[in-house]
Scaffold this active site. Sequence first.
Site, PDB file in Angstrom:
ATOM      1  N   SER A 134       1.469  -1.234  -0.275  1.00 41.02           N
ATOM      2  CA  SER A 134       0.233  -0.134   0.257  1.00 41.02           C
ATOM      3  C   SER A 134       0.842   1.246   0.160  1.00 41.02           C
ATOM      4  O   SER A 134       1.985   1.496   0.837  1.00 41.02           O
ATOM      5  CB  SER A 134      -0.431   0.038   1.285  1.00 41.02           C
ATOM      6  OG  SER A 134      -1.266   0.964   1.190  1.00 41.02           O
ATOM      7  N   TYR A 147      -2.587  -1.220   9.655  1.00 45.68           N
ATOM      8  CA  TYR A 147      -2.787  -1.623   8.612  1.00 45.68           C
ATOM      9  C   TYR A 147      -1.376  -1.265   7.780  1.00 45.68           C
ATOM     10  O   TYR A 147      -1.055  -1.558   7.008  1.00 45.68           O
ATOM     11  CB  TYR A 147      -3.644  -0.905   7.499  1.00 45.68           C
ATOM     12  CG  TYR A 147      -3.774  -1.064   6.309  1.00 45.68           C
ATOM     13  CD1 TYR A 147      -4.351  -2.025   6.228  1.00 45.68           C
ATOM     14  CD2 TYR A 147      -3.568  -0.239   5.125  1.00 45.68           C
ATOM     15  CE1 TYR A 147      -4.641  -2.506   4.368  1.00 45.68           C
ATOM     16  CE2 TYR A 147      -3.257  -0.904   3.934  1.00 45.68           C
ATOM     17  CZ  TYR A 147      -4.146  -2.208   3.236  1.00 45.68           C
ATOM     18  OH  TYR A 147      -4.563  -2.600   2.368  1.00 45.68           O
TER      19      TYR A 147
END
Length: 166
Positions: A134, A147
Site C-alpha cells: 500500500s 494497516y
Amino acid sequence: MPEKQLALVTGGSAGLGESIARTLARDGFQVAVCARRADRLKALADDGFATLQCDIGSAGDVAKLKEWVTTRFGRLDVLVNCAAVALKRSEFIDVDFAAAENLIRINVLGTLLVTHSLLPLLVRQGGSIINFSSTLVQRPRAGSAVYSVSKGAIEAFTKALAVEVA
C-alpha cells in the site's frame, strides 16, 4: 497447443483480487481463486473459475489449499497474494487490538503461510509471486498505523524472499 499457465489469486472473490483474477483469465491464464466468502466464490465458479473457500490466516485452511492446488492442478505458475483486511481508521491510542491481531493474522501471517506452502510448486517451475502492499507504507495517514505496519511487513518479506529464491 501449450497448456495455459495457472495463476492462484488469494482474496480473489471481491475488489482488487476479483479484478486481477478476471484480468488474468482474459489474458489467457487458467485462474484459481481462494477466499473466505462462499457466496462470492459461487459466483466466480459459475463464471468458470476454479474456487476454494479458504481463510489464509488459518494454517489448516492453507494446508487444504496446498492439497487442492497440488491434487487438482499439479503445478502453479503465478501466486497473487491479494487477500487482506483493513481496520476502521482510528487513532493508534484507540486501536482495537483484537481487530489488529486479526488484520496481522490475515495480511501478514496469511501471506507468509500461503507463500511458504506453495513455494515448492513455484520454485520447481520458475514461477512468479506478486504481493500487494500500500502507498500507506511510504505515505502514512493518521489512523492507518496498524494497516501500514502490515503492508510494510509484506514489502520487507517480498525483498527478503526475492534475495533468497532468486
